[in-house]
Design a protein around this motif. Sequence first.
Motif, PDB file in Angstrom:
ATOM      1  N   TYR A 402      -3.590   3.657  -6.212  1.00  0.00           N
ATOM      2  CA  TYR A 402      -2.178   3.273  -6.350  1.00  0.00           C
ATOM      3  C   TYR A 402      -1.304   4.486  -6.652  1.00  0.00           C
ATOM      4  O   TYR A 402      -0.184   4.612  -6.129  1.00  0.00           O
ATOM      5  CB  TYR A 402      -2.025   2.234  -7.457  1.00  0.00           C
ATOM      6  N   GLY A 405      -0.643   6.431  -3.543  1.00  0.00           N
ATOM      7  CA  GLY A 405       0.401   5.869  -2.693  1.00  0.00           C
ATOM      8  C   GLY A 405       1.780   5.968  -3.308  1.00  0.00           C
ATOM      9  O   GLY A 405       2.769   6.215  -2.603  1.00  0.00           O
ATOM     10  N   ARG A 408       5.324   5.392  -1.570  1.00  0.00           N
ATOM     11  CA  ARG A 408       5.314   5.589  -0.123  1.00  0.00           C
ATOM     12  C   ARG A 408       5.489   4.283   0.641  1.00  0.00           C
ATOM     13  O   ARG A 408       5.963   4.279   1.777  1.00  0.00           O
ATOM     14  CB  ARG A 408       4.002   6.251   0.303  1.00  0.00           C
ATOM     15  N   PHE A 409       5.070   3.167   0.029  1.00  0.00           N
ATOM     16  CA  PHE A 409       5.174   1.897   0.744  1.00  0.00           C
ATOM     17  C   PHE A 409       6.625   1.518   1.012  1.00  0.00           C
ATOM     18  O   PHE A 409       6.904   0.626   1.825  1.00  0.00           O
ATOM     19  CB  PHE A 409       4.473   0.797  -0.061  1.00  0.00           C
ATOM     20  N   TYR A 415       4.804   3.545   8.270  1.00  0.00           N
ATOM     21  CA  TYR A 415       4.262   2.441   9.068  1.00  0.00           C
ATOM     22  C   TYR A 415       4.300   2.828  10.540  1.00  0.00           C
ATOM     23  O   TYR A 415       5.113   2.327  11.330  1.00  0.00           O
ATOM     24  CB  TYR A 415       5.058   1.163   8.813  1.00  0.00           C
ATOM     25  N   PRO A 420       0.049  -0.465   8.638  1.00  0.00           N
ATOM     26  CA  PRO A 420       0.029   0.091   7.279  1.00  0.00           C
ATOM     27  C   PRO A 420      -0.970   1.228   7.177  1.00  0.00           C
ATOM     28  O   PRO A 420      -1.955   1.271   7.926  1.00  0.00           O
ATOM     29  CB  PRO A 420      -0.395  -1.107   6.431  1.00  0.00           C
ATOM     30  N   MET A 424      -3.542   1.434   1.867  1.00  0.00           N
ATOM     31  CA  MET A 424      -3.021   0.100   1.553  1.00  0.00           C
ATOM     32  C   MET A 424      -4.057  -0.979   1.875  1.00  0.00           C
ATOM     33  O   MET A 424      -4.245  -1.928   1.110  1.00  0.00           O
ATOM     34  CB  MET A 424      -1.736  -0.165   2.346  1.00  0.00           C
TER      35      MET A 424
END
Length: 469
Positions: A402, A405, A408-409, A415, A420, A424
């Motif tokens: 986590y 990341g 970044r999501f 994407y 994804p 993820m």
Amino acid sequence: MSREVKPENVSLCPLGMAAAPKQELLCIFGTGDMGRSLGQRLLQSGYGVVYGSRRPHSCGPVPQGAQVMSHAAAAQSASLVFICIHREHYSLLETLEPQLRGKVLVDVSNNVEKNLYPEANAAYLQSLTPASPVVKAFNTLSAWALQNGPADASRQVYLCGNSSEAKQAVTEVATKLGFTVLDRGSLSVARELEDFPLQLFPEWRLPLLLATGLIAFFYPYLLIRDVVYAYVVDGKDISFRIMVSLANKVCPIVSLIMLALCYLPGVIAAFIQLYRGTKYRRFPDWLDRWMLCRKQLGLVALALAFLHVLYTLIIPIRYFVRYKIAANIIKEIGQNQTEMDNTIAWRSDSYLSMGILGFGLYVLLGITSLPSVSNALSWREFSFIQSKLGYLTLFFCTFHTYLYGWDRFLRPSIYKWFTPPGYMLCLVVPTLVLVLKLLILLPCVDRSLTRIRQGWERVELDDEEKPLT
């Protein structure tokens, strides 16, 4: 009297002396590696051992304290005979039918490949000696295992036979040697026991297939997202990342998923027990098989985690990384950027710290799964490490991902082609396991589960005894 018979009679005299302690004598046909190792183990356990050999005076070294005789004389001196010779030499046992009559014959032979003969070796031996009960046993143990004892090797001895009395006699010997006996039934399952040593990693098959399948999915998936996308959309050739960068992404992704799969069946089993209200009903077969291969799942996951660490350690010496660092330094100097971003520093340090803690506990789980280590631990100690610290390991590794990341999501640019990123996808299973485990730890749920595992059963209204009218 011939020279061959005289030493045999002399060697047997001390065993019959009234002053000597009575020692049960067992016979072994064959003085090869298996025969010598078995004899050494029997002598260490307090048995007397006599070998039957074609050449009693030139059969090679045998364990100290054992005697060597002809096959006929050795068979007459003991009630239980271990057949440690190859099937090709079983024909000599037909000539010893009078001496072997009523003796328990323990067949320890194996074949070099499956279906080599129309029947099992033990069944063939029984047909040659119909007056002697045959028991198939000890064939799943190696000579090394017998020499080092059950503490450093397999603890289980599988056996089968048609005579319960003969199997009981072999069970007593195996138990005295320190092994656990598993009775597989009649002699009809002898072929199954003989095929068992020929299997290649039977307990590792499912974990290895699973790891191979996950790698086969994620590697092309990341190849398309990272390399192919950059070439098609941006016109950049970054195919050099295939060797290290992609591998360093696939290894931790698969490792984290497989670590989560080690603990998912335990969570599923807990919910099944809560639903049923009892612990006395069998789990589904697929769940049983899954739970039995958890150790192998964890060790394969640990191997992939080791690869991730090694790939990470070589990052600073890669040409691409050194070039990128130098280019960023030149860029920052040109833009007069000298201040450090505390947020990025906190994130990177936390990310690395969680990874180090997770990997350290990962290694501890792997070490304690070794038989030589787990045998030195009590059940409570072993359960604490594999369960409590195991979930803590899963938490650290998941949190490590986590932090990798971060936010970044929220960026649409990650994407690529509306897919994804790999990290993820790998968070789905471990996050699910941790959430379900938190539900089980709730006081109301944990109290009910503890009662069930202590033997309490929920009684349905239909099962309660109705009062007589």
